[in-house]
Scaffold this active site. Sequence first.
Site, PDB file in Angstrom:
ATOM      1  NE  ARG A   1      34.173  41.089  24.112  1.00  0.00           N
ATOM      2  CZ  ARG A   1      33.014  40.988  23.478  1.00  0.00           C
ATOM      3  NH1 ARG A   1      31.902  41.385  24.064  1.00  0.00           N
ATOM      4  NH2 ARG A   1      32.959  40.489  22.268  1.00  0.00           N
TER       5      ARG A   1
ATOM      6  CD  GLU B   1      48.658  30.611  51.212  1.00  0.00           C
ATOM      7  OE1 GLU B   1      49.640  31.377  51.140  1.00  0.00           O
ATOM      8  OE2 GLU B   1      48.324  29.828  50.303  1.00  0.00           O
TER       9      GLU B   1
ATOM     10  CD  GLU C   1      52.293  37.982  40.186  1.00  0.00           C
ATOM     11  OE1 GLU C   1      52.154  37.534  41.331  1.00  0.00           O
ATOM     12  OE2 GLU C   1      52.066  37.317  39.159  1.00  0.00           O
TER      13      GLU C   1
ATOM     14  NE  ARG D   1      48.835  39.935  43.296  1.00  0.00           N
ATOM     15  CZ  ARG D   1      47.542  40.212  43.148  1.00  0.00           C
ATOM     16  NH1 ARG D   1      47.168  41.392  42.730  1.00  0.00           N
ATOM     17  NH2 ARG D   1      46.642  39.313  43.400  1.00  0.00           N
TER      18      ARG D   1
ATOM     19  CG  HIS E   1      52.804  30.133  46.931  1.00  0.00           C
ATOM     20  ND1 HIS E   1      52.988  30.549  48.230  1.00  0.00           N
ATOM     21  CD2 HIS E   1      51.467  29.943  46.783  1.00  0.00           C
ATOM     22  CE1 HIS E   1      51.805  30.625  48.825  1.00  0.00           C
ATOM     23  NE2 HIS E   1      50.872  30.258  47.972  1.00  0.00           N
TER      24      HIS E   1
END
Length: 346
Positions: A106, A170, A222, A227, A234
């Site tokens: 986890r 980028e 996000e 963001r 993209h």
Amino acid sequence: VVLGLNALSELPKWMGEIEPTRALIIFDSNVGPLYASGTATALERAGWKVSGFSFRAGEQSKTLATASRAFEVLAEIKMPRDGIVVALGGGVVSDLAGFVASTWMRGIRWINCPTTMEADVDACLGGKTAVNLPAGKNLVGVFHDPTMVVVDPDCLSTLPRRDVCAGLAEAVKHALLQSNDELAWLETNAEKILTLDPLTICELIERNLRFKGRIVTDDPHETTGRRILLNFGHTIGHAIEKCAKGDLRHGECVALGMVAACHIAQRAGLIGDETVQRINALLAAFELPTRLDLSLDRGALLESILLDKKAAGGKVRLVLLQGVGAPVIRNDIAPDWIAEAFDSLT
Ligand SMILES: NC(=O)c1ccc[n+]([C@@H]2O[C@H](COP(=O)([O-])OP(=O)(O)OC[C@H]3O[C@@H](n4cnc5c(N)ncnc54)[C@H](O)[C@@H]3O)[C@@H](O)[C@H]2O)c1
Ligand SMILES: [Zn+2]
């Protein structure tokens, strides 16, 4: 984030506050022979018990199958909850290793050591981890921030030039989202960047990580919309990447995606010819494609855009520019405009 020449060889020093336990270094078949044993030795000297997991280099390895093999190694070495995964490589390694760390028991800690331009200026920060499915890129993953990012720009000296340039897409994206000043800095320093002048490269990485750091801190998961801006280039870029099936680098697809997005913005009257030409010229200076040489199936490209995870309620969400440093999110762009933007690339 630690950024500095030779930072990798001093990794244990930067990890000083972390009690040495078990570490699994994850790398690919290109990075392994170059940097894995030096990194492992440095950690072992500092008291870490170290194992390695290697997979075949390339985007095609960013899969559940590779992650599954890594889980088997973690089980074999009995990786404890206080152990650490070290991602040593480019964006493929960091997405995959981060995903593995985020799901093992986890979620355990991980340290990100980027070795490509793409990862240095972008992928190393923000906590997005992912693997691909045949249906699309990055469809499975979670947000799981690395405990620490150690950027050693020396690693770029062994990176093939094509990959250096791909990562610069980028940096162009970040500059276009920010300001005229950032874009001008890239234009002025393009030559020094391409020759990997150490101080210029350090400044480039710092500028990019400061910007990305601000955005992802504002919107860690996000959810606020901030963001989404980082998706500039993209939405269309990912569709090209999927259809090109490994013939193009991620950054090259992002460059093409930005060119297509600029075409749409120009058609919508948001930006003028001069801005478009300036952007294309910088991409070309960084040896990035502004035209698509491969013949890709237009229908498949459009279908893949509609399937993109950013398509909300059947509408494609695109980040466009209203000018340099003035991004805008639009979901009202008709599919035939997008199709026409694809055509404009060929
Ligand atoms: N999580 C994020 O926020 C984020 C952001 C940007 C990109 N990405 C992902 O990153 C991936 C692309 O990253 P990439 O371009 O770094 O790809 P990559 O990791 O495949 O690296 C490119 C190539 O360079 C080789 N390589 C790596 N470091 C090297 C070195 N120092 N010397 C010699 N060869 C070296 C690799 O083996 C590979 O062949 C994509 O999957 C993309 O989706 C993620
Ligand atoms: Zn990207």
